[in-house]
Design an enzyme around this catalytic site. Structure first.
Site, PDB file in Angstrom:
ATOM      1  CE  LYS A 164      53.694  50.798  44.485  1.00  8.61           C
ATOM      2  NZ  LYS A 164      52.523  50.197  43.790  1.00  8.61           N
TER       3      LYS A 164
ATOM      4  CD  GLU B  81      50.952  67.162  40.970  1.00 11.82           C
ATOM      5  OE1 GLU B  81      49.776  67.575  40.901  1.00 11.82           O
ATOM      6  OE2 GLU B  81      51.928  67.894  40.821  1.00 11.82           O
TER       7      GLU B  81
ATOM      8  CB  CYS C 273      43.745  63.792  38.197  1.00 11.88           C
ATOM      9  SG  CYS C 273      44.915  64.452  37.004  1.00 11.88           S
TER      10      CYS C 273
ATOM     11  CD  GLU D 272      39.333  61.746  42.208  1.00 12.77           C
ATOM     12  OE1 GLU D 272      39.870  61.146  43.160  1.00 12.77           O
ATOM     13  OE2 GLU D 272      39.973  62.286  41.288  1.00 12.77           O
TER      14      GLU D 272
HETATM   15  P1  NAD Z   1      46.055  55.241  44.857  1.00 16.01           P
HETATM   16  O1  NAD Z   1      46.283  56.324  45.848  1.00 16.01           O
HETATM   17  O2  NAD Z   1      45.198  54.107  45.232  1.00 16.01           O
HETATM   18  O3  NAD Z   1      47.444  54.584  44.403  1.00 16.01           O
HETATM   19  C1  NAD Z   1      48.484  55.345  43.821  1.00 16.01           C
HETATM   20  C2  NAD Z   1      49.806  54.648  44.076  1.00 16.01           C
HETATM   21  O4  NAD Z   1      50.066  54.662  45.474  1.00 16.01           O
HETATM   22  C3  NAD Z   1      49.849  53.182  43.652  1.00 16.01           C
HETATM   23  O5  NAD Z   1      51.103  52.903  43.076  1.00 16.01           O
HETATM   24  C4  NAD Z   1      49.689  52.452  44.966  1.00 16.01           C
HETATM   25  O6  NAD Z   1      50.262  51.169  44.967  1.00 16.01           O
HETATM   26  C5  NAD Z   1      50.452  53.371  45.902  1.00 16.01           C
HETATM   27  N1  NAD Z   1      50.116  53.240  47.325  1.00 16.01           N
HETATM   28  C6  NAD Z   1      48.935  52.895  47.882  1.00 16.01           C
HETATM   29  N2  NAD Z   1      49.030  52.889  49.228  1.00 16.01           N
HETATM   30  C7  NAD Z   1      50.304  53.243  49.535  1.00 16.01           C
HETATM   31  C8  NAD Z   1      51.017  53.417  50.750  1.00 16.01           C
HETATM   32  N3  NAD Z   1      50.451  53.234  51.939  1.00 16.01           N
HETATM   33  N4  NAD Z   1      52.312  53.797  50.684  1.00 16.01           N
HETATM   34  C9  NAD Z   1      52.913  54.018  49.496  1.00 16.01           C
HETATM   35  N5  NAD Z   1      52.289  53.850  48.318  1.00 16.01           N
HETATM   36  C10 NAD Z   1      50.999  53.480  48.328  1.00 16.01           C
HETATM   37  O7  NAD Z   1      45.539  55.981  43.542  1.00 16.01           O
HETATM   38  P2  NAD Z   1      44.982  55.296  42.214  1.00 16.01           P
HETATM   39  O8  NAD Z   1      43.660  54.693  42.524  1.00 16.01           O
HETATM   40  O9  NAD Z   1      46.062  54.475  41.606  1.00 16.01           O
HETATM   41  O10 NAD Z   1      44.795  56.572  41.257  1.00 16.01           O
HETATM   42  C11 NAD Z   1      43.642  57.337  41.184  1.00 16.01           C
HETATM   43  C12 NAD Z   1      43.788  58.635  41.958  1.00 16.01           C
HETATM   44  O11 NAD Z   1      44.909  59.374  41.469  1.00 16.01           O
HETATM   45  C13 NAD Z   1      42.603  59.560  41.805  1.00 16.01           C
HETATM   46  O12 NAD Z   1      42.276  60.103  43.045  1.00 16.01           O
HETATM   47  C14 NAD Z   1      43.129  60.662  40.872  1.00 16.01           C
HETATM   48  O13 NAD Z   1      42.470  61.902  40.969  1.00 16.01           O
HETATM   49  C15 NAD Z   1      44.536  60.741  41.308  1.00 16.01           C
HETATM   50  N6  NAD Z   1      45.363  61.367  40.262  1.00 16.01           N
HETATM   51  C16 NAD Z   1      45.816  62.651  40.477  1.00 16.01           C
HETATM   52  C17 NAD Z   1      46.571  63.286  39.495  1.00 16.01           C
HETATM   53  C18 NAD Z   1      47.095  64.684  39.711  1.00 16.01           C
HETATM   54  O14 NAD Z   1      47.975  65.090  38.962  1.00 16.01           O
HETATM   55  N7  NAD Z   1      46.617  65.435  40.687  1.00 16.01           N
HETATM   56  C19 NAD Z   1      46.866  62.623  38.296  1.00 16.01           C
HETATM   57  C20 NAD Z   1      46.362  61.323  38.119  1.00 16.01           C
HETATM   58  C21 NAD Z   1      45.619  60.714  39.110  1.00 16.01           C
END
Ligand code: NAD
Length: 506
Positions: free
Chosen positions: A192, A267, A301, A399
């Site tokens: 997804k 993550e 991240c 963040e």
């Molecule tokens: P997000 O949490 O908004 O979305 C991530 C994914 O989750 C998307 O595909 C989204 O559609 C899905 N999602 C959202 N709500 C959901 C739900 N209720 N159920 C299931 N899926 C759902 O994150 P983002 O804005 O896309 O990404 C940025 C974040 O990701 C930042 O906080 C960043 O630090 C983090 N990140 C962490 C790492 C790591 O390895 N720790 C790596 C990259 C990014």
């Protein structure tokens, strides 16, 4: 478009000019969402529509789960490991062959500069090759010999259907970082992707299709997190969820997966410190700090968003950082020279802008670089430094996920360790010093899943990747991923007729 694409070669130009609306990929076929609904995909550079994307929901997830289950129980599950890994190598080769198309598509969709997406796509091919090698060399069990009476040994089995939910900040690379170990260990996959960066996920589906994997082994269901994502998490036949994204989303997902007792890898977000001592190689520390926060448009991240400078070097270091910020090349992500491009989406842009306002209200001096005038339609935030910051500000605790670095000073080692650890996150950390005793000491004292000493986030794929505290649960990378993507079974074998209590025997 033609002047925009002057640094893009013919394959990339062709890939961009042939972008069309995209569908879901289920059971080896590209299909509309069951509801026929679509959503708009917007360009970060112009805020104009790029294309429309099929918007999956519960029914589509259901179809994907059925296909993935059939493949797991059938052809895929019955392959010899060598045969399975041959597919993984083929995917790697095909990605390598198509870097010139995938990297421009990724930049076009996300605003990440072309020079950076080229590296990310090359790394994605490596993710597959690496996990094919890891499975053949390191997916091994243990044997526990008990005298001449018993032999107990472990084997690893694939778990079943892996639900992979990914963010938009490095989409292709992060998707493959999960898909490669999931498939190489024998699971089937439902991806997804993030709704703001759907393009390259479909290019990957085309590549996997071309690699000839049996139908249903790999599926892509686009859609909103709260619809397609939530349906994937709640589905009783999906055994595991690997999630990368925001900490609050991770927590929501864990709640929603509790009823079906999902296995989770999380993550999550970060607010990582970079600590520069007075004896550090300041030239290299400056390069590392600048690259670490401003590469990937600050949407990284592991970005070093909190810079702690020893007070004796702070003034000079800040002057040099200011100079760097003024000179960073902000511009069109499709140009080779661009170092910082536009943020992914207007909503995220407003979020980051909001944090810059907040920084002023909280008492920071906000120093920004330049955005060329003709970039006004894009989601551009100039590289920014926050001075006069301190740990109890929200801009230090939360963040921001944009090209914004906050600077603070310290006198003593103990003091800076305390400051570094005084956030809820614990993803990464960076220490710069020539005193290696101190380097190790401080590295070990910082609460983070990963810590680099005199180094700027150079990854070694064999090592564990992940965060502590609110930055994650579990580790991906190397053989650590096997703990998540496989079921370990212990088999006890008696070598002799050992004593068995004879209940009820007369
Ligand atoms: P997000 O949490 O908004 O979305 C991530 C994914 O989750 C998307 O595909 C989204 O559609 C899905 N999602 C959202 N709500 C959901 C739900 N209720 N159920 C299931 N899926 C759902 O994150 P983002 O804005 O896309 O990404 C940025 C974040 O990701 C930042 O906080 C960043 O630090 C983090 N990140 C962490 C790492 C790591 O390895 N720790 C790596 C990259 C990014």
């Amino acid at each position: 478009m033609s002047t925009r694409l002057m640094d893009v070669n013919d394959a990339g130009k062709e890939a961009i000019s042939s972008i069309s609306d995209i569908q879901l990929y289920i059971d080896g076929v590209f299909v509309h969402a069951d509801s026929k609904e679509t959503f708009e995909n917007i360009s970060p550079f112009t805020n104009e529509p790029i294309n429309r994307v099929a918007s999956g929901d519960t029914e589509d997830i259901d179809q994907a789960v059925k296909a993935a289950r059939k493949a797991f129980k059938g052809e895929w599950g019955n392959l010899k490991v060598k045969e399975r890994l041959a597919y993984i190598y083929r995917i790697a080769d095909l990605i390598d062959e198509h870097i010139d198309e995938i990297a421009p598509l990724e930049s076009y969709d996300t605003g990440l500069p072309l020079s950076q997406t080229k590296k990310m796509v090359a790394r994605s091919a490596h993710n597959f090759r690496f996990y094919a090698e890891m499975v053949s060399s390191r997916l091994v069990g243990d044997v526990y010999q008990v005298d001449d009476e018993f032999l107990n040994y472990t084997i690893h089995k694939p778990v079943g259907i892996a639900g992979l939910i990914t963010p938009w900040n490095a989409p292709f690379m992060l998707e493959t970082w999960k898909i490669a170990p999931a498939l190489a260990t024998g699971n089937t996959v439902i991806l997804k992707p993030a709704e703001w960066s759907p393009l390259t996920a479909n290019r990957l589906a085309e590549i996997i299709d071309k690699a000839g994997l049996p139908d249903g082994v790999f599926n892509v269901v686009h859609g909103y997190g709260e619809k397609a994502g939530a349906a994937l998490v709640a589905h009783p036949d999906v055994e595991l969820i690997s999630f990368t994204g925001e900490t609050t989303t991770g927590s929501e997902i864990m709640k929603n997966g509790a009823d079906s007792l999902k296995r989770f890898s999380m993550e999550l977000g970060g607010k990582s410190p970079i600590i520069v001592f007075d004896d550090a190689d300041l030239d290299r520390a400056l390069d590392a700090a600048t690259w670490g926060i401003f590469s990937f448009n600050g949407e990284r991240c592991t970005a070093n968003s909190r810079l702690y400078l020893h007070e004796s070097v702070a003034d000079t270091f800040v002057e040099r950082l200011k100079e760097r910020v003024q000179n960073i090349i902000v511009g069109d992500p499709m140009r080779e020279e661009t170092q910082v491009g536009p943020l992914i989406h207007k909503k995220h842009y407003n979020n980051v802008k909001g944090y810059l306002e907040l920084a002023k209200e909280e008492g920071c001096e906000v120093i920004s670089g330049h955005i060329p005038e003709d970039m006004s339609r894009g989601n551009f935030i100039a590289p920014t430094i926050l001075l006069n910051a301190h740990n109890n500000m929200r801009v230090i605790q939360e963040e921001i996920f944009g090209p914004v670095i906050a600077v603070m000073t310290f006198k003593e080692e103990e003091e800076v360790i305390e400051l570094a650890n005084d956030v809820r996150y614990g993803l990464a950390g960076y220490v710069w010093t020539k005193d290696m005793q101190r380097g190790h000491r401080v590295a070990q004292a910082v609460d983070s899943g990963m810590l680099w000493v005199n180094s700027q986030n150079v990854r070694d794929l064999r090592t564990p990747f992940g965060g502590s505290k609110h930055s994650g649960i579990g580790r991906e990378g190397g053989y650590y991923a096997f703990e998540f993507y496989t079921e370990v079974q212990i088999i006890h074998v008696a070598l002799k007729d050992h004593h068995i209590p004879q209940f009820g025997k007369k």
